[in-house]
Design a protein around this motif. Structure first.
Motif, short mmCIF file in Angstrom:
data_model
loop_
_atom_site.label_atom_id
_atom_site.label_comp_id
_atom_site.label_asym_id
_atom_site.label_seq_id
_atom_site.Cartn_x
_atom_site.Cartn_y
_atom_site.Cartn_z
N TYR A 114 0.85 -1.17 -0.02
CA TYR A 114 -0.04 0.05 -0.10
C TYR A 114 0.92 1.25 0.13
O TYR A 114 2.06 1.36 0.67
CB TYR A 114 -0.88 -0.15 1.30
N SER A 115 0.21 2.26 -0.53
CA SER A 115 1.04 3.51 -0.58
C SER A 115 0.40 4.57 0.14
O SER A 115 -0.75 4.62 0.64
CB SER A 115 0.85 4.05 -1.99
N PRO A 116 1.19 5.57 0.77
CA PRO A 116 0.55 6.55 1.64
C PRO A 116 -0.60 6.87 0.78
O PRO A 116 -0.86 7.56 -0.56
CB PRO A 116 1.71 7.87 1.70
N THR A 123 -1.97 -6.98 20.91
CA THR A 123 -0.65 -7.42 20.36
C THR A 123 0.09 -6.51 19.69
O THR A 123 -0.70 -5.45 19.61
CB THR A 123 -0.79 -8.71 19.34
N SER A 124 1.52 -6.59 19.62
CA SER A 124 2.21 -5.74 19.10
C SER A 124 1.82 -4.92 17.82
O SER A 124 2.13 -3.72 17.74
CB SER A 124 3.84 -6.16 19.05
N ASN A 125 1.58 -5.72 16.90
CA ASN A 125 0.87 -4.91 15.71
C ASN A 125 -0.52 -5.43 15.74
O ASN A 125 -0.94 -6.56 15.45
CB ASN A 125 1.61 -5.88 14.34
N VAL A 126 -1.42 -4.11 15.91
CA VAL A 126 -2.92 -4.62 16.18
C VAL A 126 -3.60 -5.09 15.10
O VAL A 126 -4.46 -5.91 15.64
CB VAL A 126 -3.53 -2.79 16.79
N PHE A 127 -3.42 -4.85 13.83
CA PHE A 127 -4.18 -5.22 12.73
C PHE A 127 -3.52 -6.06 11.92
O PHE A 127 -2.45 -6.02 11.66
CB PHE A 127 -4.84 -4.20 11.93
N ARG A 128 -4.30 -7.18 11.24
CA ARG A 128 -3.80 -8.07 10.14
C ARG A 128 -4.57 -7.76 9.05
O ARG A 128 -5.84 -7.21 8.84
CB ARG A 128 -4.21 -9.35 10.52
N ILE A 129 -3.79 -7.41 7.99
CA ILE A 129 -4.33 -6.96 6.45
C ILE A 129 -3.89 -7.64 5.34
O ILE A 129 -2.87 -8.57 5.56
CB ILE A 129 -3.96 -5.50 6.11
N ILE A 130 -4.66 -7.75 4.48
CA ILE A 130 -4.38 -8.56 3.15
C ILE A 130 -3.37 -7.54 2.06
O ILE A 130 -3.63 -6.68 1.74
CB ILE A 130 -5.54 -8.67 2.46
N ASN A 131 -2.24 -8.27 1.82
CA ASN A 131 -1.31 -7.74 1.11
C ASN A 131 -2.10 -7.18 -0.21
O ASN A 131 -2.61 -8.07 -0.82
CB ASN A 131 -0.10 -8.52 0.80
N LYS A 132 -1.65 -5.85 -0.81
CA LYS A 132 -2.33 -5.22 -1.72
C LYS A 132 -1.99 -6.08 -3.10
O LYS A 132 -2.70 -6.03 -3.98
CB LYS A 132 -2.08 -3.81 -1.63
N ALA A 133 -0.53 -6.36 -3.14
CA ALA A 133 -0.11 -6.95 -4.44
C ALA A 133 -0.39 -8.60 -4.41
O ALA A 133 -0.84 -8.73 -5.83
CB ALA A 133 1.60 -6.59 -4.32
N ASP A 134 -0.12 -9.41 -3.42
CA ASP A 134 -0.41 -10.85 -3.75
C ASP A 134 -1.40 -11.45 -2.82
O ASP A 134 -1.59 -12.48 -3.10
CB ASP A 134 1.16 -11.46 -3.41
N GLY A 135 -2.26 -10.89 -1.94
CA GLY A 135 -3.26 -11.33 -1.28
C GLY A 135 -3.08 -11.96 -0.19
O GLY A 135 -3.77 -12.50 0.47
N SER A 136 -1.78 -11.92 0.30
CA SER A 136 -1.40 -12.75 1.34
C SER A 136 -1.72 -12.13 2.71
O SER A 136 -1.92 -10.69 2.63
CB SER A 136 0.22 -13.21 1.52
N HIS A 162 -0.93 -10.46 6.28
CA HIS A 162 0.01 -9.98 6.99
C HIS A 162 -0.34 -9.15 8.12
O HIS A 162 -1.40 -8.53 8.29
CB HIS A 162 1.02 -9.14 6.14
N GLN A 163 0.65 -8.93 9.16
CA GLN A 163 0.37 -7.84 10.42
C GLN A 163 0.96 -6.69 10.00
O GLN A 163 1.98 -6.64 9.37
CB GLN A 163 1.16 -8.31 11.44
N ALA A 164 -0.14 -5.57 10.08
CA ALA A 164 0.27 -4.24 9.44
C ALA A 164 1.12 -3.70 10.58
O ALA A 164 1.14 -3.76 11.97
CB ALA A 164 -0.99 -3.46 9.24
N THR A 165 2.26 -2.68 10.11
CA THR A 165 2.98 -1.97 10.94
C THR A 165 2.22 -0.99 11.66
O THR A 165 1.66 -0.02 10.89
CB THR A 165 4.30 -1.44 10.28
N ASN A 166 2.20 -0.85 12.96
CA ASN A 166 1.44 0.18 13.67
C ASN A 166 1.61 1.65 13.09
O ASN A 166 0.81 2.32 12.86
CB ASN A 166 1.51 0.14 15.11
N ALA A 167 2.90 2.08 13.10
CA ALA A 167 3.36 3.22 12.85
C ALA A 167 3.31 3.64 11.32
O ALA A 167 3.12 4.91 10.82
CB ALA A 167 4.95 3.44 12.75
N SER A 168 2.85 2.82 10.43
CA SER A 168 2.50 3.00 8.98
C SER A 168 1.12 3.20 8.62
O SER A 168 0.84 3.80 7.65
CB SER A 168 2.99 1.64 8.21
#
Length: 315
Positions: free
Chosen positions: A249-251, A285-298, A300-306
Motif C-alpha cells: 500500500y502507498s501513502p 498484540t504488538s501489531n494491532v491489525f492484520r491486513i491483506i497484502n495489496k499486491a499478492d493477497g497474502s 500479514h500484520q500491519a505495521t502500527n506506525a505505517s
C-alpha cells in the motif's frame, strides 16, 4: 365614251375628280403588271374617310403581312395586343422590368427569393416576404405567436415550464409539467404507475454524521471520541489510512476495517457507541491489525506506525 382613263407621263393640277374603286388602278411605272386597287366596301354608307400622310417616306402596315414595327407607341388602353409567350417572346426579362430574371423554374425562384445564404428560410413578416437567417448549431425553429425564430432547447423548456433552478420535468396525466424544487434534504419519490412523482422527507433515515481526526494506533490503547450527534449513532465505519508504504500500500491508500477480533493473536478492535462518545479499544498484540497484502493477497500484520485510524459514524 370609255370608263377607263389612263394617264401616262402627265400632271394633273387643280383638278378634282372621282373614280370608282373598282376602276381606279395604280400600276408600276417600270412594270405595269404590278398593280394596286383600293377596296372601299367596309366604309359605312354616307361616310368619307380621310387618310393623313405623315411628313416621312414610309411603308403601309398590313393586317396579314409579316412586318417589323420600329419607333411605334401602341396604347394598351385602346388596343388589344395578342402575343404568344411561348413562340413570340424570347430572352430573359429582368426582375427590375417585372420578369423573373431566369429562364428555368429554379433560376427564376432563386432570382425572386429573398434568401441569400445557405440555410436561410423564407417568412412573411409585418411588411412583406423576407429571409430568416440560418440559426446557430443545435437551435430549433419556434414561434412566439407572431413571428418564427431560432431558439435553443433550453430556451423552449424555460418558455414552456419556467426557469427556476432545481425544478424537475415530468410527464403528468395530461401533458408534461414541472415539479418545483423540494426543500433541503427531501428526496424524489415515485407514487407508482398512473401517479406523478413528488418530494418527500425521509423518516428515521440518516440525518447527521461525524468523522474523527486520524488516530494513532497503540496496542491495547483506548480512545473516547466525542461525536456531538446528541444520539447514539446507527452506523460506524473504520478506516486504516496509510501513512508510510506497507504491504504493497502507498501513502493515502485507505483500507476498510471490520470491528471485532482478527484471529487468535489479540489482533482487532472493539467499538462501543453511545449518545456521547465512540469508545474504542485496540487489540493487545504488538501489531494491532492484520491486513491483506495489496499486491499478492497474502495475510500479514500491519505495521502500527505505517497506519492511522479514521472513524465515521452516522445518526
Amino acid at each position: 365614251m370609255s370608263d377607263e382613263v389612263k394617264l401616262s407621263g402627265a400632271t394633273i393640277s387643280a383638278l378634282a375628280f372621282s373614280a370608282c374603286d373598282a376602276n381606279f388602278l395604280l400600276q408600276g411605272g417600270a412594270d405595269p403588271t404590278r398593280q394596286v386597287r383600293f377596296q372601299l366596301s367596309d366604309i359605312s354608307a354616307g361616310t368619307t374617310r380621310i387618310w393623313t400622310f405623315p411628313d416621312i417616306s414610309d411603308t403601309f402596315v398590313g393586317l396579314n403581312a409579316a412586318q417589323t414595327l420600329t419607333g411605334k407607341t401602341i396604347s394598351g388602353a385602346d388596343n388589344t395586343i395578342t402575343v404568344g409567350l411561348g413562340s413570340d417572346v424570347s430572352g430573359v426579362l429582368p426582375v427590375a422590368n417585372g420578369g423573373t430574371g431566369g429562364n428555368t423554374a429554379a433560376a427564376a425562384f432563386n432570382a425572386l427569393s429573398p434568401a441569400t445564404t445557405r440555410g436561410d428560410l423564407i417568412l412573411r413578416d409585418a411588411s412583406g416576404n423576407t429571409r430568416l437567417p440560418v440559426g446557430a448549431a443545435n437551435t430549433v425553429l419556434r414561434s412566439d405567436g407572431t413571428d418564427p425564430g431560432w431558439a435553443t432547447l433550453s430556451n423552449l423548456i424555460d418558455a414552456a415550464f419556467g426557469a427556476t433552478q432545481g425544478q424537475i420535468l415530468y410527464r403528468g396525466a395530461s401533458g408534461w409539467a414541472a415539479l418545483p424544487p423540494g426543500t433541503a434534504g427531501q428526496v424524489l419519490t415515485s407514487q407508482g404507475a398512473g401517479a406523478s412523482p413528488q418530494w418527500a422527507t425521509l423518516g428515521g433515515g440518516i440525518t447527521a454524521s461525524y468523522t474523527s481526526p486520524d488516530q494513532t494506533i497503540t496496542p491495547a490503547g483506548a480512545l473516547a471520541l466525542a461525536h456531538g450527534l446528541g444520539t447514539t449513532p446507527k452506523i460506524v465505519t473504520l478506516l486504516l489510512v496509510c501513512q508510510v508504504a506497507d504491504e504493497g500500500y502507498s501513502p493515502g491508500d485507505i483500507y476498510l476495517l471490520e470491528p471485532g477480533a482478527q484471529g487468535v493473536t489479540d489482533n482487532g478492535i472493539s467499538v462501543v457507541l453511545d449518545a456521547v462518545n465512540i469508545n474504542i479499544r485496540f487489540g493487545g498484540t504488538s501489531n494491532v491489525f492484520r491486513i491483506i497484502n495489496k499486491a499478492d493477497g497474502s495475510d500479514h500484520q500491519a505495521t502500527n506506525a505505517s497506519w492511522k485510524l479514521r472513524v465515521t459514524v452516522f445518526a
